[in-house]
Every structure is written in structure tokens, then in C-alpha cells.
Design an enzyme around this catalytic site. Structure first.
Site, PDB file in Angstrom:
ATOM      1  N   LYS A 164       0.834  -1.192   0.000  1.00 41.90           N
ATOM      2  CA  LYS A 164       0.000   0.000   0.000  1.00 41.90           C
ATOM      3  C   LYS A 164       0.875   1.251   0.000  1.00 41.90           C
ATOM      4  O   LYS A 164       1.894   1.296   0.686  1.00 41.90           O
ATOM      5  CB  LYS A 164      -0.901  -0.049   1.240  1.00 41.90           C
ATOM      6  N   SER A 216      -9.314   1.511   3.607  1.00 40.31           N
ATOM      7  CA  SER A 216      -8.525   2.282   2.671  1.00 40.31           C
ATOM      8  C   SER A 216      -7.524   1.467   1.867  1.00 40.31           C
ATOM      9  O   SER A 216      -6.921   1.975   0.937  1.00 40.31           O
ATOM     10  CB  SER A 216      -7.777   3.389   3.423  1.00 40.31           C
ATOM     11  N   SER A 231      -9.682  -0.940   7.578  1.00 40.43           N
ATOM     12  CA  SER A 231      -9.035  -0.670   6.294  1.00 40.43           C
ATOM     13  C   SER A 231      -8.294  -1.846   5.682  1.00 40.43           C
ATOM     14  O   SER A 231      -7.889  -1.785   4.524  1.00 40.43           O
ATOM     15  CB  SER A 231      -8.080   0.522   6.413  1.00 40.43           C
TER      16      SER A 231
END
Length: 505
Positions: A78, A159, A183
Site C-alpha cells: 500500500k 482504505s 481498512s
């Protein structure tokens, strides 16, 4: 059907051969992953950038004596996690496009030591979805909108949106996400993969763009529970720069070695009815039947009062965001123009057309008004919310019912991407209990709701990753193979739904 165009591309990508120069196993795997990203990701927007050093990394692995499950495996991370090399760490914001720090986060260094190839960076909900309550999960100014591979007009959740979509689409089998509250587990469940939010303090947060030192953690997002266990084994461990991890070395273990397909037998499992519903009932009942068949004793928990969590968590996150983000930005060696939350707010205002065309930054502005980590109101909010979620929440339920773990549906099926109204989720499971307590939370795919995946959550006490992974593994083995996404343009075009939309007489 229009969806067939995308499905044809999917089939073509799965058959792409390695580049001619790829001779060793790591080079072959890396070249094939690069080919899949280039072929498929234009439909998804899950990968922000491929690391131009990926093939060189693979060559080094092939030339080494490294062995183990991650040796030569491409891994996507990420883009709020730093990795040495030419790629910036942006958290999805244009304010950080120059944030090339040339340093590895400790978890990335651990991946490299295990022989993993850092393939590139995944898109995310900008600033890990903390900028606005009206955000669209999976959108960032740097990467645009990530899409769900099960239906391209559906939200991938966030996220860690890109990490979830990339693994679900088969671009890689291993990715890293981060979670403050949902997330990792939400995008894992909604994209139909395995996701683990570890105990806060098992995995270092150093050189990761933060929200909250009380709740932030990185975690595995993978095709299978075994791969999640392998990935966690590689990244777990103490880091002198992150005081929360001081006990990590004492608690970490070879999580894959602990997996047992018979681990559900004789276990007492709490069914969190208070956190179920939102369209998942049929899939959940099927999953519970599997748990019973494998020998688990299920006990119903119908009520739990989570008001103290909801009333206090936001105060904690906003206060810690202001302080923790400033510490990170001030410590970046890169030539970035923002060194505080106030700087970021001003940057967004100056770049309103690119950054705020879809939603604003009211949450940032509220965080900027907080009074710091010494504020008595903040300290009380943290104490109250943690006690409600941990000692008086998960711990109390486990003790009261004499349970090994808790289960419930993770999230509803994916909602449509909505640029007008933002995220429109119909439910949220019990993930906030584990997030606020800092306890582990595993989600494993449990079924489809009208062609869209939903996940089964396993929640336990602090440091119970080995137990949860083993229970999830036993469930996964009994559940059987899970289908792959087919990149429909909308789920209304799928064989599960399309016939029902036609006249029935």
C-alpha cells in the site's frame, strides 16, 4: 454482453508468458506479475506504480540461497508504506508526490530478507480515508478510482483498496495493507480475499504514513489463510523505533506451522448476532453450519452496547492524526512542501480542483482544532473507548461465555461507487471492537450475495493471531474453493442477477 470484453482480457492476461530474459523462478514470477498488472490493471486502477527495480530484485533472489514460502514471490504494498527505491510514498495525495525517502519501512526490510520482491505500490483511499466522512473509498488524487473486480461499478472499500482488488484479481497472491478501523478487513471481505489486522504492536509502523498510534497496524492481504500466515511470519517482530512493538518478538511465531484443519473441533465460538445482518444472513448461516460440522460449539451473543466506543473513538483518531502526521511529515528526508496537518489542509485548498472536486476535508479541519496528546478530554476518550472495546468488550465476552473466539459477518456486499453521495455502506460488522481494542481480526471469504463476496470475521484477544489463523484455515478448508471474480462491468450483467431483471412471464 459488454462484460465479455473484460473477461476476455482477463483470460488473455492469465496466459501471458514470462519475458524472454526471465530465467530463474523469481524472475519468471515477477515478469508474469508485471504482465498481469499491465494487462488487467487498466480496468481496476489498483496499482499506482510498478517498481522499476522489481526485475533486479528478482535476479538477486535467484542468485541467492534464500528459501521459504516468500522467496521470489511478488508482493504489492500500500502506498502509505515506504520502500527504498525511486517510488514516492504518497498516501494518495498530490502533496506527497515528491516523498521519495530512499528508506525501507522495517516491515518491507523484513519482506526483502524473506526473499520477497517488492513489485510496486497500490492505490488507496487518500490519506487512508481520514480526510472526509463523505469520501469515496478507493479514490485518491494520485491514483484515481480503484474498482472492484467482481463488478467494476462497485466500491472496493478502503482504505487498502488497491491491495484488496489486486489480490482478488490475481495480479499477485500477496499484498500488504494497513488498518486503523476496517481498512484491511473491509477491502479484503468486499473483494473476496483473506485479510488479517494483527494485534497493534505485532508489526512495526515505522516509516508508514500514520493516522493513530493507538490503532494503526499493517497486515497481510492474500489469496488464502496459509499465505496470510506466511506473510505475517515474515513481517512480525519488534522494532526499537516503535515502542508499541516491544513485546512482538516474544509473541511472534511461525504462524503457518500452527495451522490445523481440525482446529475448530471442540472450540466454543461466540456468534455476534448484535453485529450481523445487512444482507449477509444466508451466507452467514451457511458458514455457521460449516463451523458446527467441523466440531465447533456455537453460542449466541445477541446484545452488546458499543455506545462508548462510537462516542469516543473519533476524538482519539482526530487528536492522534494531528500529532502523528506532523511527526511523520517533519521526519521525512524528502523535499516535500507539507510538514504538518495545517500545511496539508492549505495544500488541498490551493489545489482544490484536483484534490477536492469530489469531497472536501472536513475531518482534517476538525482534527486541526484538537488540542494535542496532553488534552485531558483526549486521554479520557482513549481510556473509555479502549476499556469498552477491549477489557469490557472482547475480553469480557470471551470470559463470560468461555469462548475461544468470536465470529460474525465482516461487511455487507460491495455498494456502488457514488461520486455524488460518497460511500453508502449498509452495515459494518464488529470490526471496530477489534480496531479500538488493538486486538487481531481475521476475515475469510464465506460466500456470495447476488454474485458479490462477503467475509466471515474471526476476532480474539490480544496476541491470538495463531489461533485465529488456524480457526480460519480450518473453516477455509471445510468451505472449499472460492470462485474468482470475472470483471463484470456491473453485477446486473452477471448470470446470478441478469435473468431476474428480465420479465418473468
Amino acid at each position: 454482453m459488454r462484460a465479455l470484453l473484460v473477461i476476455t482480457a482477463l483470460g488473455a492476461a492469465q496466459g501471458v508468458s514470462a519475458q524472454p530474459s526471465a530465467t530463474g523462478a523469481a524472475q519468471v514470477a515477477t515478469a508474469q506479475a508485471i504482465a498481469r498488472v499491465r494487462q488487467l490493471d487498466p480496468h481496476l486502477g489498483s496499482v499506482l506504480a510498478l517498481d522499476p527495480t522489481a526485475m533486479a530484485q528478482a535476479r538477486r533472489v535467484d542468485a541467492s540461497a534464500l528459501k521459504g514460502p516468500l522467496a521470489g514471490q511478488p508482493v504489492l504494498i500500500k502506498d502509505n508504506i515506504e520502500a527504498a527505491g525511486p517510488l514516492p510514498t504518497t498516501a494518495g495525495s498530490l502533496a506527497l508526490v515528491n516523498n521519495v525517502t530512499n528508506r525501507d519501512a522495517p516491515l518491507v526490510a523484513r519482506l526483502r530478507a524473506a526473499g520477497a520482491v517488492i513489485l510496486g505500490k497500490t492505490n488507496l483511499s487518500e490519506w487512508a480515508n481520514i480526510r472526509s466522512n463523505h469520501s469515496i473509498s478507493g479514490w485518491s488524487a494520485v491514483g484515481g478510482q480503484t474498482r472492484n473486480p467482481w463488478a467494476l461499478d462497485r466500491d472496493p472499500c478502503g482504505s487498502s483498496s488497491g491491495s484488496g482488488a489486486a489480490v482478488a484479481a490475481g495480479l499477485v497472491r500477496f499484498a500488504i495493507g494497513t488498518e486503523t478501523d476496517g481498512s484491511v478487513t473491509c477491502p479484503a471481505a468486499i473483494n473476496g480475499i483473506v485479510g488479517l489486522k494483527p494485534t497493534v504492536g505485532l508489526v512495526s509502523r515505522t516509516h508508514i504514513v500514520p493516522i493513530s498510534h493507538s490503532q494503526d497496524t499493517a497486515g497481510p492481504m492474500t489469496e488464502s489463510v496459509r499465505e496470510a500466515a506466511e506473510l505475517l511470519t515474515a513481517i512480525a517482530g519488534s522494532d526499537p523505533a516503535d515502542s508499541a512493538t516491544r513485546e512482538a518478538d516474544r509473541h511472534k511465531r511461525d504462524y503457518a506451522a500452527s495451522l490445523d484443519a481440525n482446529s475448530l473441533k471442540g472450540k466454543r465460538i461466540g456468534v455476534m448476532r448484535f453485529a450481523s445482518g445487512f444482507g449477509t444472513d444466508t451466507a452467514f448461516e451457511t458458514a455457521l453450519a460449516v463451523l458446527r460440522e467441523r466440531g465447533a460449539t456455537l453460542l449466541e451473543i445477541k446484545r452488546f452496547d458499543d455506545k462508548a466506543i462510537g462516542k469516543n473513538e473519533n476524538k482519539v483518531l482526530l487528536t492522534e492524526l494531528k500529532a502523528d502526521l506532523a511527526k511523520y511529515l517533519k521526519g521525512s528526508p524528502a523535499p516535500i512542501a507539507v510538514r504538518s496537518l495545517a500545511d496539508v489542509i492549505a495544500f488541498d485548498q490551493a489545489h482544490e480542483r484536483q484534490e477536492m472536486a469530489l469531497f472536501g476535508q472536513a475531518t482534517f479541519e476538525n482534527a486541526q482544532k484538537t488540542k494535542g496528546l496532553n488534552d485531558p478530554a483526549y486521554k479520557k476518550a482513549r481510556q473509555v473507548s479502549f476499556q469498552a472495546a477491549g477489557p469490557n468488550g472482547i475480553d469480557r465476552l470471551l470470559k463470560q461465555y468461555k469462548l475461544a473466539a468470536l465470529v460474525g459477518p465482516t461487511m455487507p456486499p460491495a455498494w456502488k461507487i457514488d461520486a455524488v453521495n460518497g460511500d453508502q455502506s449498509s452495515g459494518g460488522g464488529a470490526g471496530s471492537l477489534a480496531a479500538v481494542a488493538g486486538y487481531p481480526h481475521l476475515t475469510v471469504p464465506m460466500g456470495l450475495v447476488k454474485g458479490l463476496p462477503v467475509g466471515l470475521s474471526f476476532i480474539g484477544p490480544k496476541w491470538s493471531e495463531a489461533l485465529l489463523l488456524s480457526l480460519g484455515y480450518a473453516y477455509e478448508q471445510a468451505r472449499g474453493p472460492f470462485p474468482a471474480p470475472k470483471f463484470y462491468r456491473s453485477i446486473e450483467e452477471s448470470p446470478e442477477v441478469a435473468p431476474a431483471l428480465r420479465p418473468q412471464r
